[in-house]
Design a protein around this motif. Structure first.
Motif, PDB file in Angstrom:
ATOM      1  N   LYS A 110       0.824  -1.205   0.000  1.00  0.00           N
ATOM      2  CA  LYS A 110       0.000   0.000   0.000  1.00  0.00           C
ATOM      3  C   LYS A 110       0.859   1.255   0.000  1.00  0.00           C
ATOM      4  O   LYS A 110       0.487   2.263  -0.608  1.00  0.00           O
ATOM      5  N   CYS A 114       1.820   1.844  -3.540  1.00  0.00           N
ATOM      6  CA  CYS A 114       0.655   2.326  -4.300  1.00  0.00           C
ATOM      7  C   CYS A 114       0.380   3.811  -4.068  1.00  0.00           C
ATOM      8  O   CYS A 114      -0.095   4.494  -4.980  1.00  0.00           O
ATOM      9  N   ARG A 173      -2.228   4.427 -10.121  1.00  0.00           N
ATOM     10  CA  ARG A 173      -3.021   3.802  -9.065  1.00  0.00           C
ATOM     11  C   ARG A 173      -4.502   3.682  -9.455  1.00  0.00           C
ATOM     12  O   ARG A 173      -5.118   2.642  -9.271  1.00  0.00           O
ATOM     13  N   LEU A 226      -6.683   0.259  -9.939  1.00  0.00           N
ATOM     14  CA  LEU A 226      -7.892  -0.021  -9.169  1.00  0.00           C
ATOM     15  C   LEU A 226      -9.079  -0.271 -10.091  1.00  0.00           C
ATOM     16  O   LEU A 226      -9.849  -1.211  -9.899  1.00  0.00           O
ATOM     17  N   ILE A 228      -3.166  -6.828  -3.684  1.00  0.00           N
ATOM     18  CA  ILE A 228      -3.358  -5.392  -3.517  1.00  0.00           C
ATOM     19  C   ILE A 228      -3.372  -4.783  -4.912  1.00  0.00           C
ATOM     20  O   ILE A 228      -2.447  -4.970  -5.684  1.00  0.00           O
ATOM     21  N   LEU A 254      -5.702  -0.995  -2.617  1.00  0.00           N
ATOM     22  CA  LEU A 254      -6.753  -1.600  -1.804  1.00  0.00           C
ATOM     23  C   LEU A 254      -6.653  -3.125  -1.794  1.00  0.00           C
ATOM     24  O   LEU A 254      -6.315  -3.738  -2.804  1.00  0.00           O
ATOM     25  N   SER A 255      -6.981  -3.706  -0.656  1.00  0.00           N
ATOM     26  CA  SER A 255      -7.032  -5.159  -0.535  1.00  0.00           C
ATOM     27  C   SER A 255      -8.330  -5.664  -1.145  1.00  0.00           C
ATOM     28  O   SER A 255      -9.224  -4.879  -1.469  1.00  0.00           O
ATOM     29  N   GLU A 306     -11.234  -4.494   0.907  1.00  0.00           N
ATOM     30  CA  GLU A 306     -11.509  -3.066   0.700  1.00  0.00           C
ATOM     31  C   GLU A 306     -12.183  -2.812  -0.650  1.00  0.00           C
ATOM     32  O   GLU A 306     -13.080  -1.975  -0.752  1.00  0.00           O
ATOM     33  N   ARG A 307     -11.763  -3.552  -1.678  1.00  0.00           N
ATOM     34  CA  ARG A 307     -12.401  -3.406  -2.996  1.00  0.00           C
ATOM     35  C   ARG A 307     -13.843  -3.878  -2.950  1.00  0.00           C
ATOM     36  O   ARG A 307     -14.733  -3.269  -3.547  1.00  0.00           O
ATOM     37  N   LEU A 337     -15.907  -1.209  -1.377  1.00  0.00           N
ATOM     38  CA  LEU A 337     -16.058  -0.101  -2.332  1.00  0.00           C
ATOM     39  C   LEU A 337     -17.133  -0.433  -3.352  1.00  0.00           C
ATOM     40  O   LEU A 337     -17.983   0.433  -3.674  1.00  0.00           O
TER      41      LEU A 337
END
Length: 84
Positions: free
Chosen positions: A42, A45, A51, A55, A67, A71-72, A75-76, A79
């Motif tokens: 991270k 990133c 970036r 993503l 990653i 984002l892991s 986390e994705r 989102l």
């Protein structure tokens, strides 16, 4: 297990993947063992110029490991849920 990522046939020569900082670092940091630290990946990133492209590609391709764009996978997933 190491994954290989191929450029799409219509991808422009020298696409965002070649400009990504992760391409110049240890790929193992971006695919930590379960429960392993994601801090180093991270950190890379945070300063990467592609970036957002990374993503976006991870979200479009439903990447489930590693990653991407800072984002892991968890986390994705969060989102994506917020976007729906």
């Amino acid at each position: 297990m190491r994954e290989l990522f191929l450029l799409e046939p219509d991808a422009e020569e020298g696409g965002w993947q070649e400009r990504a900082l992760c391409a110049q670092t240890d790929p193992e940091a971006f695919f930590p063992e379960k429960g392993g630290s994601t801090r180093e990946a991270k950190k890379v990133c945070q300063t990467c110029e592609v970036r957002n492209d990374c993503l976006e590609a991870a979200l479009m391709n439903d990447e489930r490991f590693g990653i991407w764009g800072g984002l892991s996978e968890r986390e994705r997933r969060k989102l994506k849920k917020r976007a729906v």
